[in-house]
Design an enzyme around this catalytic site. Structure first.
Site, mmCIF file in Angstrom:
data_model
loop_
_atom_site.group_PDB
_atom_site.id
_atom_site.type_symbol
_atom_site.label_atom_id
_atom_site.label_comp_id
_atom_site.label_asym_id
_atom_site.label_seq_id
_atom_site.Cartn_x
_atom_site.Cartn_y
_atom_site.Cartn_z
ATOM 1 N N LYS A 191 -21.159 30.224 -27.699
ATOM 2 C CA LYS A 191 -22.131 29.710 -26.726
ATOM 3 C C LYS A 191 -22.319 30.812 -25.686
ATOM 4 C CE LYS A 191 -23.215 27.992 -23.005
ATOM 5 N NZ LYS A 191 -24.205 28.614 -22.083
ATOM 6 N N GLU A 266 -10.277 32.884 -19.451
ATOM 7 C CA GLU A 266 -10.311 34.204 -18.806
ATOM 8 C C GLU A 266 -11.262 34.066 -17.632
ATOM 9 O OE1 GLU A 266 -8.379 36.608 -19.715
ATOM 10 O OE2 GLU A 266 -7.741 35.837 -21.660
ATOM 11 N N CYS A 301 -15.257 41.212 -14.025
ATOM 12 C CA CYS A 301 -14.192 40.293 -13.576
ATOM 13 C C CYS A 301 -13.042 41.063 -12.936
ATOM 14 C CB CYS A 301 -13.710 39.462 -14.748
ATOM 15 S SG CYS A 301 -13.301 40.445 -16.173
ATOM 16 N N GLU A 399 -14.765 35.603 -4.821
ATOM 17 C CA GLU A 399 -15.350 36.512 -5.796
ATOM 18 C C GLU A 399 -16.867 36.550 -5.592
ATOM 19 O OE1 GLU A 399 -15.508 35.380 -9.981
ATOM 20 O OE2 GLU A 399 -14.778 37.383 -10.475
HETATM 21 P P1 NAP Z 1 -19.751 30.603 -15.534
HETATM 22 O O1 NAP Z 1 -20.851 30.117 -14.714
HETATM 23 O O2 NAP Z 1 -18.436 29.967 -15.417
HETATM 24 O O3 NAP Z 1 -20.269 30.527 -17.040
HETATM 25 C C1 NAP Z 1 -19.515 30.952 -18.148
HETATM 26 C C2 NAP Z 1 -20.021 30.249 -19.379
HETATM 27 O O4 NAP Z 1 -19.771 28.836 -19.258
HETATM 28 C C3 NAP Z 1 -21.517 30.378 -19.594
HETATM 29 O O5 NAP Z 1 -21.792 30.423 -20.973
HETATM 30 C C4 NAP Z 1 -22.034 29.092 -18.983
HETATM 31 O O6 NAP Z 1 -23.287 28.718 -19.463
HETATM 32 C C5 NAP Z 1 -20.973 28.115 -19.412
HETATM 33 N N1 NAP Z 1 -20.904 26.891 -18.613
HETATM 34 C C6 NAP Z 1 -21.444 26.631 -17.408
HETATM 35 N N2 NAP Z 1 -21.140 25.379 -17.004
HETATM 36 C C7 NAP Z 1 -20.386 24.839 -17.985
HETATM 37 C C8 NAP Z 1 -19.746 23.586 -18.156
HETATM 38 N N3 NAP Z 1 -19.809 22.631 -17.247
HETATM 39 N N4 NAP Z 1 -19.040 23.383 -19.279
HETATM 40 C C9 NAP Z 1 -18.928 24.338 -20.212
HETATM 41 N N5 NAP Z 1 -19.516 25.542 -20.111
HETATM 42 C C10 NAP Z 1 -20.231 25.797 -19.010
HETATM 43 O O7 NAP Z 1 -19.479 32.146 -15.310
HETATM 44 P P2 NAP Z 1 -20.556 33.303 -15.304
HETATM 45 O O8 NAP Z 1 -21.272 33.228 -14.011
HETATM 46 O O9 NAP Z 1 -21.325 33.316 -16.558
HETATM 47 O O10 NAP Z 1 -19.629 34.584 -15.355
HETATM 48 C C11 NAP Z 1 -19.052 35.116 -14.235
HETATM 49 C C12 NAP Z 1 -17.588 34.727 -14.147
HETATM 50 O O11 NAP Z 1 -16.891 35.111 -15.323
HETATM 51 C C13 NAP Z 1 -16.893 35.439 -13.021
HETATM 52 O O12 NAP Z 1 -16.075 34.542 -12.321
HETATM 53 C C14 NAP Z 1 -16.049 36.478 -13.733
HETATM 54 O O13 NAP Z 1 -14.924 36.891 -13.016
HETATM 55 C C15 NAP Z 1 -15.683 35.783 -14.978
HETATM 56 N N6 NAP Z 1 -15.299 36.730 -16.018
HETATM 57 C C16 NAP Z 1 -13.986 36.792 -16.387
HETATM 58 C C17 NAP Z 1 -13.572 37.691 -17.355
HETATM 59 C C18 NAP Z 1 -12.138 37.742 -17.776
HETATM 60 O O14 NAP Z 1 -11.879 38.256 -18.844
HETATM 61 N N7 NAP Z 1 -11.204 37.230 -16.997
HETATM 62 C C19 NAP Z 1 -14.498 38.534 -17.965
HETATM 63 C C20 NAP Z 1 -15.837 38.453 -17.567
HETATM 64 C C21 NAP Z 1 -16.217 37.534 -16.593
HETATM 65 P P3 NAP Z 1 -24.616 29.111 -18.633
HETATM 66 O O15 NAP Z 1 -24.433 30.498 -18.116
HETATM 67 O O16 NAP Z 1 -25.668 29.012 -19.658
HETATM 68 O O17 NAP Z 1 -24.714 28.113 -17.523
#
Ligand code: NAP
Ligand code: MG
Length: 496
Positions: A191, A266, A301, A399
């Site tokens: 996804k 993650e 991240c 963040e």
């Molecule tokens: P996000 O908003 O949490 O979204 C991540 C994924 O989850 C997306 O595919 C999103 O879909 C989906 N999602 C959103 N709401 C959901 C729900 N209620 N249930 C299930 N899935 C849901 O994060 P992001 O803004 O895409 O990414 C940024 C974050 O990722 C930052 O906090 C960053 O630190 C973290 N990150 C961590 C790592 C690591 O390895 N630790 C690596 C990269 C990024 P949609 O986008 O389509 O809403």
């Protein structure tokens, strides 16, 4: 890369045909209810494609296909050498289509083409190949046991794995999940984020071309609800998530509410980069600190978003830092000379600018940047550096996920360690010192999944586990340890 000039990439972009449908049970398909949403280039505002807006019906179809494919054994029961061979072919196909995939990633997410061609796509191919090669090199154990018994400890695929991934490194984060999950013999449903679905959609066809059976690799574009439906689904055995800590907590809850599927998270970070007074090379530390926060627009991240600098070297360090940071002024992501591209979408752009305003109103002094750039063209933000009077400001704790660096001053190493660890996160940290004892002592005390000494963001190799302490998550991507997430341990005891 065969295409090297800005004009070449622009031309290729103009000719590009973009697939926006979901990939379910071996074929591209519209969403069940035919809904779709716009995919937009954040550097220009131009619409790139219509994307299938999947929903629960599509999730049900994909899970059913995945379950059928998994249980038939077409993938999990292949001899390791065969499964490995198919995955190596998949990696080779990613490489063969590297230009196209890099271009899709750049158009979709605003990432500089110089980065997507040199990092994102080759690293994703390498990841798939690395796990392909691991398959026939690791086995189980024969446990010491009563001589009347034979005791085997083996690993078996967990089953249907949902990989819910973010937009900052779309194909790379996806490959960190599907690489090991496929190698371990699972059926995988990816996804992608609605902000960056294009490369995941495209690689699905390459997976099929490589010989991955129908139902074993599927891609469901759509909003967060698709991730939620997967995480709540009784037919999904494991959800591997990369994204924000807030959504990670929801995912853990969905598993608890449904079938206690395995949950691997993650999550976010607010990583400290500590510059001690005996830093061996201040100019190098400053260049590295700038790269640690401005690479990929700070949408990383592990971004080194907090620099902790000793008061004795602060002025010299800041002068070097500002010079290094200014080089990341944003430009057209399709220009190979660009080192910082566009912010992924309007929501994130607004969020980052909001944090910049907050930093100013909280009393931090703006040393560099602080504004949107090229506002007539797209969603860009200047590299921004704040000198912060205290470590408890919102810009020092939360963040931001954008090109905003918070500099915090300390007077002794104990204070630096305390500030560094005073966070809900624990993804990464760095320390700069010429003293080998200090390097070991400080790195042991930093509560983070990765610690760099006299560098930042080194170790792109696959053999290092990647993940966080505390609310930065659990489990680890990359390395052989990642295979553990996608397998169950089985003890088999045979009476002789
Ligand atoms: P996000 O908003 O949490 O979204 C991540 C994924 O989850 C997306 O595919 C999103 O879909 C989906 N999602 C959103 N709401 C959901 C729900 N209620 N249930 C299930 N899935 C849901 O994060 P992001 O803004 O895409 O990414 C940024 C974050 O990722 C930052 O906090 C960053 O630190 C973290 N990150 C961590 C790592 C690591 O390895 N630790 C690596 C990269 C990024 P949609 O986008 O389509 O809403
Ligand atoms: Mg996009």
């Amino acid at each position: 890369m065969s295409r090297s000039t800005h004009a070449d990439w622009k031309q290729l972009a103009a000719e590009l045909k973009i697939e926006g449908r979901a990939f379910i049970d071996g074929a591209y398909r519209h969403a069940d209810d035919e809904r779709r949403f716009d995919c937009v280039n954040p550097a220009t505002g131009a619409k790139l494609a219509d994307i299938a807006h999947c929903g629960e019906a599509d999730v049900n179809k994909a899970v059913k296909a995945a379950r059928r494919a998994f249980e038939s054994g077409v993938w999990s029961s292949l001899p390791p050498i065969k499964r490995g061979g198919i995955l190596k072919r998949f990696a080779a196909l990613i490489r063969e289509h590297a230009d196209e995939l890099a271009l899709l990633e750049t158009l979709d997410a605003g990432k500089p083409i110089g980065d997507t061609t040199s990092v994102d796509v080759p690293a994703a191919a390498h990841c798939v190949e690395w796990y392909a090669e691991s398959i026939d090199k690791i086995g189980g154990e024969v446990a010491p046991v009563d001589p009347k018994l034979v005791g085997l400890v083996t690993r078996e695929p967990v089953g249907v794995v949902a990989a819910v991934v973010p937009w900052n490194f779309p194909i790379l984060m996806a490959s960190w999940k599907f690489g090991p999950a496929l190698a371990a013999g699972n059926a995988v449903i990816v996804k992608p984020s609605e902000k960056s679905p294009l490369t995941a959609i495209r690689v699905a066809a390459l997976a099929k071309e490589a010989g991955i059976p129908d139902g074993i690799f599927q891609v469901l574009p759509g909003p967060g609800e698709v991730g939620k439906a997967l995480a709540l689904h009784m037919g999904v055995d494991c959800v591997a998530f990369t994204g924000s800590t807030a959504v990670g907590k929801l995912i853990a809850g969905y598993a608890a509410q449904s079938n206690l599927k395995r949950v691997w998270l993650e999550l976010g970070g607010k990583s400290p980069n500590i510059i001690l007074p005996d830093c061996p090379d201040l100019a190098q530390a400053a260049r590295s600190a700038a790269g640690a926060i401005f690479y990929n627009m700070g949408e990383v991240c592990t971004a080194g978003s907090r620099v902790l600098v000793h008061s004795a070297i602060k002025e010299r360090f800041l002068a070097e830092l500002q010079a290094a940071a200014a080089r990341y002024y944003p430009g057209d992501p399709l220009d190979p000379a660009t080192s910082m591209g566009a912010i992924v979408d309007g929501i994130q752009h607004k969020k980052v600018l909001g944090y910049i305003d907050k930093g100013v109103s909280e009393g931090a002094s703006l040393l560099l940047g602080g504004k949107a750039a090229h506002a007539d063209k797209g969603l860009f933000i200047e590299p921004t550096v704040f000198d912060c009077p205290r470590p408890d400001l919102a810009i020092c704790r939360e963040e931001i996920f954008g090109p905003v660096l918070s500099v915090i001053t300390f007077d002794d190493v104990e204070e630096a360690i305390r500030i560094a660890n005073d966070t809900e996160y624990g993804l990464a940290a760095a320390v700069w010192t010429a003293n080998v004892s200090t390097a070991h002592q400080v790195s042991r005390r930093l509560r983070a999944g990765t610690v760099w000494v006299n560098c930042y963001d080194e170790g792109g190799d696959m053999n290092f586990p990647f993940g966080g302490y505390k609310q930065s998550g659990n489990g680890r991507d990359k390395s052989l340890h990642a295979l553990e997430k996608y397998t169950e341990l089985k003890s088999t005891l045979i009476k002789l």
